[in-house]
Design a protein around this motif. Structure first.
Motif, PDB file in Angstrom:
ATOM      1  N   PHE A  48       0.862  -1.192   0.000  1.00  0.00           N
ATOM      2  CA  PHE A  48       0.000   0.000   0.000  1.00  0.00           C
ATOM      3  C   PHE A  48       0.894   1.236   0.000  1.00  0.00           C
ATOM      4  CE2 PHE A  48      -2.528  -3.292   2.023  1.00  0.00           C
ATOM      5  CZ  PHE A  48      -3.782  -3.140   1.431  1.00  0.00           C
ATOM      6  N   ASN A  49       0.600   2.184  -0.883  1.00  0.00           N
ATOM      7  CA  ASN A  49       1.346   3.444  -0.872  1.00  0.00           C
ATOM      8  C   ASN A  49       0.434   4.658  -0.739  1.00  0.00           C
ATOM      9  OD1 ASN A  49       0.351   3.789  -3.565  1.00  0.00           O
ATOM     10  ND2 ASN A  49       2.069   2.553  -4.314  1.00  0.00           N
ATOM     11  N   ASP A  50      -0.841   4.409  -0.452  1.00  0.00           N
ATOM     12  CA  ASP A  50      -1.809   5.488  -0.287  1.00  0.00           C
ATOM     13  C   ASP A  50      -2.705   5.141   0.898  1.00  0.00           C
ATOM     14  OD1 ASP A  50      -4.082   7.244  -0.533  1.00  0.00           O
ATOM     15  OD2 ASP A  50      -3.511   7.606  -2.611  1.00  0.00           O
ATOM     16  N   GLY A  51      -2.829   6.070   1.830  1.00  0.00           N
ATOM     17  CA  GLY A  51      -3.659   5.826   3.002  1.00  0.00           C
ATOM     18  C   GLY A  51      -5.113   5.573   2.669  1.00  0.00           C
ATOM     19  N   LYS A  52      -5.574   6.138   1.553  1.00  0.00           N
ATOM     20  CA  LYS A  52      -6.967   5.923   1.152  1.00  0.00           C
ATOM     21  C   LYS A  52      -7.222   4.487   0.720  1.00  0.00           C
ATOM     22  CE  LYS A  52      -8.343  10.629  -0.015  1.00  0.00           C
ATOM     23  NZ  LYS A  52      -8.950  11.526  -1.024  1.00  0.00           N
ATOM     24  N   ASP A  53      -6.171   3.766   0.394  1.00  0.00           N
ATOM     25  CA  ASP A  53      -6.298   2.341   0.099  1.00  0.00           C
ATOM     26  C   ASP A  53      -6.023   1.494   1.345  1.00  0.00           C
ATOM     27  OD1 ASP A  53      -6.794   2.832  -2.634  1.00  0.00           O
ATOM     28  OD2 ASP A  53      -4.640   2.976  -3.037  1.00  0.00           O
ATOM     29  N   LEU A  54      -5.051   1.928   2.142  1.00  0.00           N
ATOM     30  CA  LEU A  54      -4.658   1.154   3.321  1.00  0.00           C
ATOM     31  C   LEU A  54      -5.744   1.116   4.382  1.00  0.00           C
ATOM     32  CD1 LEU A  54      -2.634  -0.305   5.199  1.00  0.00           C
ATOM     33  CD2 LEU A  54      -1.828   1.966   5.897  1.00  0.00           C
ATOM     34  N   LEU A  58      -7.367  -2.146   6.219  1.00  0.00           N
ATOM     35  CA  LEU A  58      -7.059  -2.417   7.626  1.00  0.00           C
ATOM     36  C   LEU A  58      -8.324  -2.428   8.467  1.00  0.00           C
ATOM     37  CD1 LEU A  58      -5.246  -2.660  10.142  1.00  0.00           C
ATOM     38  CD2 LEU A  58      -4.926  -0.175  10.053  1.00  0.00           C
ATOM     39  N   PHE A  59      -9.191  -1.435   8.275  1.00  0.00           N
ATOM     40  CA  PHE A  59     -10.402  -1.337   9.086  1.00  0.00           C
ATOM     41  C   PHE A  59     -11.324  -2.534   8.843  1.00  0.00           C
ATOM     42  CE2 PHE A  59     -10.243   3.600   9.525  1.00  0.00           C
ATOM     43  CZ  PHE A  59      -9.035   3.482  10.184  1.00  0.00           C
ATOM     44  N   GLN A  60     -11.387  -3.016   7.602  1.00  0.00           N
ATOM     45  CA  GLN A  60     -12.227  -4.173   7.297  1.00  0.00           C
ATOM     46  C   GLN A  60     -11.682  -5.431   7.974  1.00  0.00           C
ATOM     47  OE1 GLN A  60     -15.293  -4.169   5.612  1.00  0.00           O
ATOM     48  NE2 GLN A  60     -15.263  -6.146   6.670  1.00  0.00           N
TER      49      GLN A  60
END
Length: 399
Positions: A48-54, A58-60
């Protein structure tokens, strides 16, 4: 005049006492640290290189937890993203899932008592690591900079992202935020679990390392790798060994480039062996002095033929070293003296060609939106930069 001399004398005494505190603290820590060596493992990695993807991923995974959640972060901020993150932990704890949250004492100072009490009331086991102790000044400098998340002992995350809206491009000064983080499944999860539990034991004096429920049977993955934890000791040895054995190419991506004398010597010796060194750094710093502190080292390496780029598309916070396209180091440490000599860090050395190829592709895109440093720029700085560089040399051990 007499009053002025008293003030100067008090300041000099204070500086001397802080210096002694730092030296003593460093010596005590070095004697106490025991090196932990983990074997080579085989795991699967998702980058992952973008928090909007990470964060959605992670939350799921946190929502899917069935038995236990163990999380360590250097920084959890008090904002909307952090609230969402903490609410998931509270809800899972209320559902009967074991939830342990370990945060660095200074890095997560925004998590006030009200928030901590709410977590504990929900059943979350909360603790701070690296609380200040004697010697005080030194212990204030030593931070747990690791970012580890483990769900049910089967899924884990590690890398450069912390928790907060800064990391989904909400910081107007530094956005967009560029970082490297990865999801790991397979044999390596056990080593990340152990590191979390070692830190949990240090913080709470509760040892859970012998409990088999946290170490389920792990499948083999596709990527050969090794987890290397450091605690203000040994990271310099790891980096020097890597540089010394590099034959052709060395890439270093870091938000702060402030190497030790020993590491800098190895870099110069690598250049003498015709190793091509490439650096990727941020354009905008997120802390005072760190950019200027890098300039003396950049001048030396550029004179030896290195290439250095500064990232223009937001703030670059990635931590990566690739040697000869054969080994890639990613994780939590920066290429600075604080990570090398002070912080608790965690490195993952990956040997899988497909992973390295994927990281090289990501790095190439980052370099494409970067600008090259030139010797002309570095050797003719503005007067303000000269002053800041001089000040940075004084505080280099803390940068």
């Amino acid at each position: 005049m007499y009053t002025f001399l008293i003030i100067i004398g008090v300041l000099l005494l204070l500086i001397f006492l802080l210096y002694i505190d730092f030296i003593v603290g460093k010596a005590i820590t070095k004697r106490k640290v025991t090196r932990r060596n983990y074997p080579f493992r085989e795991s699967n990695f998702q980058i992952f290189n973008d928090g909007k993807d990470l964060f959605p991923d992670l939350f799921q995974e946190l929502e899917n937890a069935e038995k236990h959640i163990h999380i360590l972060f250097y920084t959890v901020k008090a904002d909307t993203i952090s609230t969402q993150f903490l609410e998931i932990l509270e809800r899972k704890a209320q559902d009967g899932i074991e939830v342990r949250l370990l945060l660095d004492y200074l890095g997560s100072f925004q998590i006030r008592k009200k928030i901590r009490n709410k977590l504990k009331e929900a059943g979350v086991e909360f603790a701070y690591c690296n609380k200040p102790t004697l010697p005080f000044f030194y212990s204030l400098q030593v931070r747990n900079h690791r970012k580890i998340s483990i769900i049910d002992g089967k899924v884990s995350y590690v890398g450069g992202f912390n928790i907060g809206k800064d990391y989904i491009h909400a910081n107007l000064k530094l956005s967009p935020w560029r970082d490297y983080h990865f999801k790991l499944t397979g044999e390596g999860v056990d080593d990340l679990q152990r590191e979390f539990l070692f830190d949990w034991t240090d913080a709470t004096k509760t040892n859970l390392l012998q409990n088999p429920i946290y170490f389920p049977e792990q499948p083999k993955g596709n990527a050969r790798h090794q987890i290397i934890p450091t605690q203000g000791v040994y990271l310099e040895d790891v980096l020097c060994g890597l540089i010394r054995n590099t034959r052709k190419t060395l890439f270093i991506g870091t938000p702060y480039f402030i190497p030790s004398k020993r590491i800098m010597k190895e870099l110069c010796m690598a250049q003498d062996r015709n190793v091509t060194i490439t650096l990727l750094l941020p354009t905008k710093p997120d802390h005072i002095l760190v950019k200027e502190a890098s300039f003396p080292y950049l001048r030396t390496l550029l004179k030896g033929g290195a290439r250095a780029y500064h990232y223009k598309h937001g703030f670059f916070h990635g931590k990566i070293i690739t040697a000869d396209d054969e080994i890639c180091l990613v994780g939590t440490p920066n290429f600075d003296k604080r990570s090398i000599f002070l912080n608790h860090e965690l490195v993952c050395c990956i040997f899988e060609p497909s992973f390295i190829t994927e990281m090289n592709s990501i790095v190439a895109k980052d370099i494409a939106v970067s600008e090259k440093y030139t010797l002309q720029y570095l050797e003719k700085p503005k007067p303000k930069t000269v002053l800041l560089e001089w000040i940075a040399r004084i505080f280099a051990p803390l940068l």
